[in-house]
Design a protein around this motif. Structure first.
Motif, PDB file in Angstrom:
ATOM      1  N   THR A   1      57.859  33.176  67.545  1.00  0.00           N
ATOM      2  CA  THR A   1      57.378  31.807  67.397  1.00  0.00           C
ATOM      3  C   THR A   1      58.320  30.844  68.115  1.00  0.00           C
ATOM      4  O   THR A   1      59.550  30.963  67.993  1.00  0.00           O
ATOM      5  CB  THR A   1      57.273  31.428  65.905  1.00  0.00           C
ATOM      6  N   TYR A   2      57.747  29.915  68.850  1.00  0.00           N
ATOM      7  CA  TYR A   2      58.554  28.931  69.568  1.00  0.00           C
ATOM      8  C   TYR A   2      57.776  27.631  69.695  1.00  0.00           C
ATOM      9  O   TYR A   2      56.569  27.567  69.383  1.00  0.00           O
ATOM     10  CB  TYR A   2      58.944  29.462  70.960  1.00  0.00           C
ATOM     11  N   GLU A   3      58.451  26.579  70.136  1.00  0.00           N
ATOM     12  CA  GLU A   3      57.813  25.272  70.306  1.00  0.00           C
ATOM     13  C   GLU A   3      57.515  25.011  71.774  1.00  0.00           C
ATOM     14  O   GLU A   3      58.347  25.263  72.645  1.00  0.00           O
ATOM     15  CB  GLU A   3      58.702  24.149  69.771  1.00  0.00           C
TER      16      GLU A   3
ATOM     17  N   GLY B   1      55.982  19.981  71.239  1.00  0.00           N
ATOM     18  CA  GLY B   1      56.231  20.259  69.830  1.00  0.00           C
ATOM     19  C   GLY B   1      55.217  21.165  69.170  1.00  0.00           C
ATOM     20  O   GLY B   1      55.395  21.540  68.004  1.00  0.00           O
ATOM     21  N   LEU B   2      54.133  21.556  69.872  1.00  0.00           N
ATOM     22  CA  LEU B   2      53.133  22.435  69.281  1.00  0.00           C
ATOM     23  C   LEU B   2      53.727  23.821  69.068  1.00  0.00           C
ATOM     24  O   LEU B   2      54.384  24.371  69.951  1.00  0.00           O
ATOM     25  CB  LEU B   2      51.910  22.529  70.194  1.00  0.00           C
ATOM     26  N   GLU B   3      53.495  24.379  67.890  1.00  0.00           N
ATOM     27  CA  GLU B   3      54.002  25.721  67.588  1.00  0.00           C
ATOM     28  C   GLU B   3      53.134  26.768  68.293  1.00  0.00           C
ATOM     29  O   GLU B   3      51.918  26.781  68.160  1.00  0.00           O
ATOM     30  CB  GLU B   3      53.980  25.990  66.083  1.00  0.00           C
TER      31      GLU B   3
ATOM     32  N   ASP C   1      52.787  26.302  78.213  1.00  0.00           N
ATOM     33  CA  ASP C   1      53.004  27.060  76.983  1.00  0.00           C
ATOM     34  C   ASP C   1      53.582  28.440  77.288  1.00  0.00           C
ATOM     35  O   ASP C   1      54.350  28.990  76.493  1.00  0.00           O
ATOM     36  CB  ASP C   1      51.687  27.242  76.217  1.00  0.00           C
TER      37      ASP C   1
ATOM     38  N   ASP D   1      57.219  27.979  78.617  1.00  0.00           N
ATOM     39  CA  ASP D   1      58.040  27.586  77.465  1.00  0.00           C
ATOM     40  C   ASP D   1      58.444  28.809  76.654  1.00  0.00           C
ATOM     41  O   ASP D   1      59.529  28.844  76.047  1.00  0.00           O
ATOM     42  CB  ASP D   1      57.275  26.601  76.569  1.00  0.00           C
TER      43      ASP D   1
END
Length: 602
Positions: free
Chosen positions: A400-402, A406-408, A486, A489
Motif C-alpha cells: 500500500t502506498y500513496e 494522496g489517494l491510497e 499511480d 508512484d
C-alpha cells in the motif's frame, strides 16, 4: 488475455529485460526453467456435475489441451483432445455430456466493414462414445454459425436445452448469408440433437434485448436498452414493464431472479450517487427495493441450472447467502482453506454436497480440490504448475502506498524467492482492462520475473475494480495522467521502502497494460530503463475513431466519461510521442511486442 501468445512472447520479454542482470545473488535452491511459468497451466478449469458424480477439467498434458472427465474416485473415464482451440468455458449438460464453449476467428459477410471477427462456437461432448458430438448452430440453415450470448442450460421435460443468442439469416438463395437483424435473437437448442428453435426476437434497432431464462426453460424476464439514448425497461415473462429508467452510458444489466424466483434483480449505475445499485422488483409488478447497498460485491452465487441468485460474496471474501445450509457449506469450505492466501469456490453440485475449490498464493502455484461438504474431506484433482512449488514461489503480499494527490493505492508485490528484499531491480506490471484488478495470488508472469531476481509490483491504480465504483470512477479522464503516475508512484514507494533500486526498473504490460508500458517512456520519461508492451494500444484516436464517429449513443457517452470531454488523444497516444523507432518482434502466434530501450528513449 490469450495465454498462448503470451507464452510465445515470454522469451522476447526476457531478452529486453536483459538490459540489466539482477542475478548476482544466487538462490540456494534450483530455479524452475522459465518454460514452467510460460507454459499453459496443467489445469485451467474444473467443474463438478449436477449430482456430484463427475468432475470435468480443462487440462494441458505435454503439448496437448485435453478435456478430462473423472469419476468420484478420481479415475479418468473420458478425455477429448481440443488442440489449440481457444476454450472459453466448460459446462455440464446433466450427467450426460459436457458443453465446450470456444472462440475462433472467422470471416464476416460482405455487408460488414471489417472482414474478420472473433466468433464463439459451442460443442456438446457426450460421455457415451456412441452418441454424436453436437455443434451449436452449425447445421442450422437460417442461423449464423456463431454464438452471441449464452443464457444457460435447463432441464425441460426429459430434454436438456441450451439457450443461446444468435443472428437470423435470410431464407432465400439471394440473401442466405445476409443477417436479418442488427441484434441477436434468442434460440433454444436441444443439446442431444442440435435442433434450434427461435423463442425470442430482437427488438427494432437501436433497442437491444437480453433475456433471463426461468427454471422451466421459459423467458422469465428481459431487458430492453435503447443504445442511442440509454432508456431501458425490465419486462417480465408476459411482457409487462416492471421497471424502467434512463442510463446515459448504458450501464444497466439484468442479473437474474432472487432465491425463490419471486423477484427480478437488476443492476444500474446511479449517475448522481456515482455508484452501482442493485434492485429487486416483483415479477408480478411492484416497487423496486434496493439490495446489498452496503456490500462491495465481488461475485454472485447462482443456483446451478438456474438464474436464481443465492447470495453474494464481497471483495473481502465474506458471504451473504440467504439459505442457511448453503451458506454454511460454502463458509465451512472457505474456513477449511484458511491456510491459502487466495481461495475461490469454482463449482458446486445441485445439493451443495460436493464443491470444487481453487487455492493460490504463497507456496501454491494453483491447486484444485474436490470437497465433500458432509465430512469436509478434500482431495486434490489437479495442480496448475507442478514444476513451480513451495520455496520456488516468490512471496506475494499487498503493498500500500500513496499517490501524489494522496489517494491510497494498493498493489500486489511479488518478491524474489531466496533473496533479501533490498535494492532489487524492479518490474512494474500493470494489469489490462483497465477495469480489472490484481489480487494476492500466484501470477505466472510476476512469478517468472521474481524467479530471476526482480521485485514485481502490480499496481491497482485508480480506475481498477475491487474497491467499489468510486475508485473505478476516479480513473475517468485519467488515461496517461493520474492513472499513469499511480504506477510510477509505486516504484517511488518501493524505492523509499528500500525494496527496489529505482535506477533499475522496467515497466511491462499487455493490452491496456501495454499502453501503460509505452506511456511510461513516452508520456513519462526518465523513470524506467525499458518498457515492454505486448499488444498494447499505441494510438487512442485510431482505436476510438469508429466509436466516436457514431451518432450520439451510450458508447460515445461512455467514451467521454472514460477519457474526458476535451481529451487530446494525440497527447495521450504513445505513438504520437515517438521520436525514435520502436523495437518490434512478432511471435509465431502473432503477438506484437514493442519496446523502448533506455539507450535511445523517445
Amino acid at each position: 488475455m490469450n495465454l498462448l501468445w503470451l507464452r510465445a512472447s515470454l522469451a522476447a520479454l526476457f531478452s529486453v529485460l536483459c538490459l540489466f542482470n539482477p542475478l548476482a545473488a544466487q538462490q540456494s535452491f534450483p530455479r524452475p526453467p522459465i518454460e514452467a511459468y510460460g507454459a499453459l497451466p496443467a489445469v485451467e478449469e474444473a467443474i463438478v456435475s449436477p449430482n456430484g458424480t463427475y468432475t470435468a477439467m480443462l487440462t494441458t498434458t505435454g503439448a496437448e489441451r485435453v478435456v478430462v472427465v473423472l469419476d468420484q474416485t478420481g479415475k479418468r473415464i473420458k478425455q477429448l483432445v481440443v488442440g489449440d482451440a481457444k476454450v472459453r468455458d466448460i459446462e455440464w449438460v446433466g450427467e450426460e455430456a459436457v458443453l465446450l464453449l470456444r472462440s475462433e476467428t472467422g470471416r464476416l459477410p460482405t455487408q460488414y466493414i471489417e472482414s474478420k471477427a472473433e466468433f464463439w462456437r459451442g460443442n456438446v461432448i457426450p460421455l457415451d462414445d456412441n452418441r454424436p458430438v453436437i455443434s451449436i448452430f452449425a447445421e442450422q440453415r437460417y442461423i449464423a454459425n456463431a454464438i452471441t450470448g449464452y443464457y444457460g442450460i435447463r432441464r425441460v421435460g426429459d430434454r436438456w436445452i441450451g439457450y443461446f443468442g444468435g443472428f437470423r439469416k435470410g431464407s432465400t438463395s439471394g440473401d442466405r448469408d445476409r443477417m436479418l437483424d442488427r441484434a441477436p435473437a434468442l434460440f433454444a437448442v436441444d443439446l442431444a440433437t442440435g435442433d434450434a428453435k427461435n423463442i425470442g426476437l430482437p427488438n427494432s434497432w437501436p433497442t437491444v434485448r437480453t433475456w433471463v431464462i426461468d427454471d422451466a426453460g421459459e423467458i422469465g424476464a428481459r431487458l430492453e436498452l435503447d443504445v442511442q439514448y440509454g432508456n431501458w425497461q425490465v419486462k417480465n415473462g408476459e411482457g409487462a414493464t416492471i421497471a424502467k429508467g434512463r442510463q446515459p452510458k448504458g450501464e444497466i444489466s439484468i442479473l437474474g431472479f432472487d432465491d425463490d424466483a419471486s423477484d427480478i434483480i437488476y443492476s444500474v449505475f446511479d449517475e448522481g450517487a456515482k455508484r452501482r445499485r442493485r434492485y429487486a422488483v416483483p415479477v408480478s409488478e411492484g416497487e423496486p427495493r434496493e439490495l446489498w447497498s452496503d456490500i462491495a460485491i465481488n461475485r454472485y452465487v447462482y443456483q446451478p441450472y438456474s438464474r436464481r441468485i443465492l447470495g453474494v460474496r464481497d471483495t473481502q471474501g465474506d458471504l451473504d447467502v440467504s439459505d442457511p445450509a448453503k451458506r454454511s457449506a460454502i463458509a465451512e469450505t472457505l474456513d477449511a482453506f484458511s491456510f491459502a492466501s487466495n481461495v475461490r469456490i469454482e463449482s458446486f453440485s445441485n445439493g451443495f454436497d460436493t464443491l470444487i475449490a481453487r487455492t493460490s498464493g504463497n507456496y501454491d502455484s494453483g491447486t484444485w480440490y474436490r470437497v465433500n461438504t458432509a465430512d469436509g474431506k478434500r482431495s486434490i484433482v489437479g495442480m496448475e504448475r507442478p514444476a513451480v512449488q513451495g520455496p520456488a514461489i516468490g512471496k506475494v503480499s499487498t503493498f500500500t502506498y500513496e499517490a501524489q494527490d494522496g489517494l491510497e493505492i494498493r498493489g500486489i508485490l511479488t518478491l524474489p524467492p531466496g533473496r533479501e528484499p533490498k535494492d532489487l531491480p524492479a518490474v512494474i506490471l500493470p494489469h489490462g482492462g483497465p477495469t480489472a484488478h490484481d489480487v494476492e495470488a500466484f501470477d505466472w508472469w510476476a512469478q517468472a520475473f521474481a524467479s530471476r531476481g526482480y521485485a514485481v509490483l502490480q499496481p491497482n491504480f485508480r480506475g481498477s475494480t475491487g474497491r467499489g465504483s468510486a475508485f473505478v470512477d476516479a480513473g475517468d479522464g485519467e488515461w496517461g495522467r493520474k492513472m499513469q503516475t499511480d504506477k510510477s508512484d509505486g516504484l517511488a514507494a518501493l524505492a523509499e521502502a528500500g525494496i527496489a533500486d529505482p535506477k533499475r526498473a522496467c515497466i511491462v504490460g499487455a493490452s491496456y497494460g501495454g499502453y501503460a508500458a509505452l506511456a511510461g517512456v513516452t508520456l513519462q520519461q526518465g523513470i524506467y530503463r525499458c518498457a515492454v508492451s505486448v499488444n498494447g494500444v499505441t494510438d487512442l484516436k485510431q482505436m476510438l475513431r469508429p466509436m466516436r464517429g457514431m451518432a450520439r449513443s451510450v458508447v460515445s457517452r461512455s467514451i467521454e466519461q472514460q477519457f474526458g470531454d476535451d481529451a487530446d488523444f494525440n497527447a495521450l497516444s504513445p505513438l504520437r510521442w515517438q521520436s525514435a523507432p520502436m523495437r518490434r518482434s512478432c511471435s509465431s502466434t502473432g503477438a506484437t511486442i514493442q519496446s523502448f530501450p533506455l539507450s535511445n528513449p523517445p
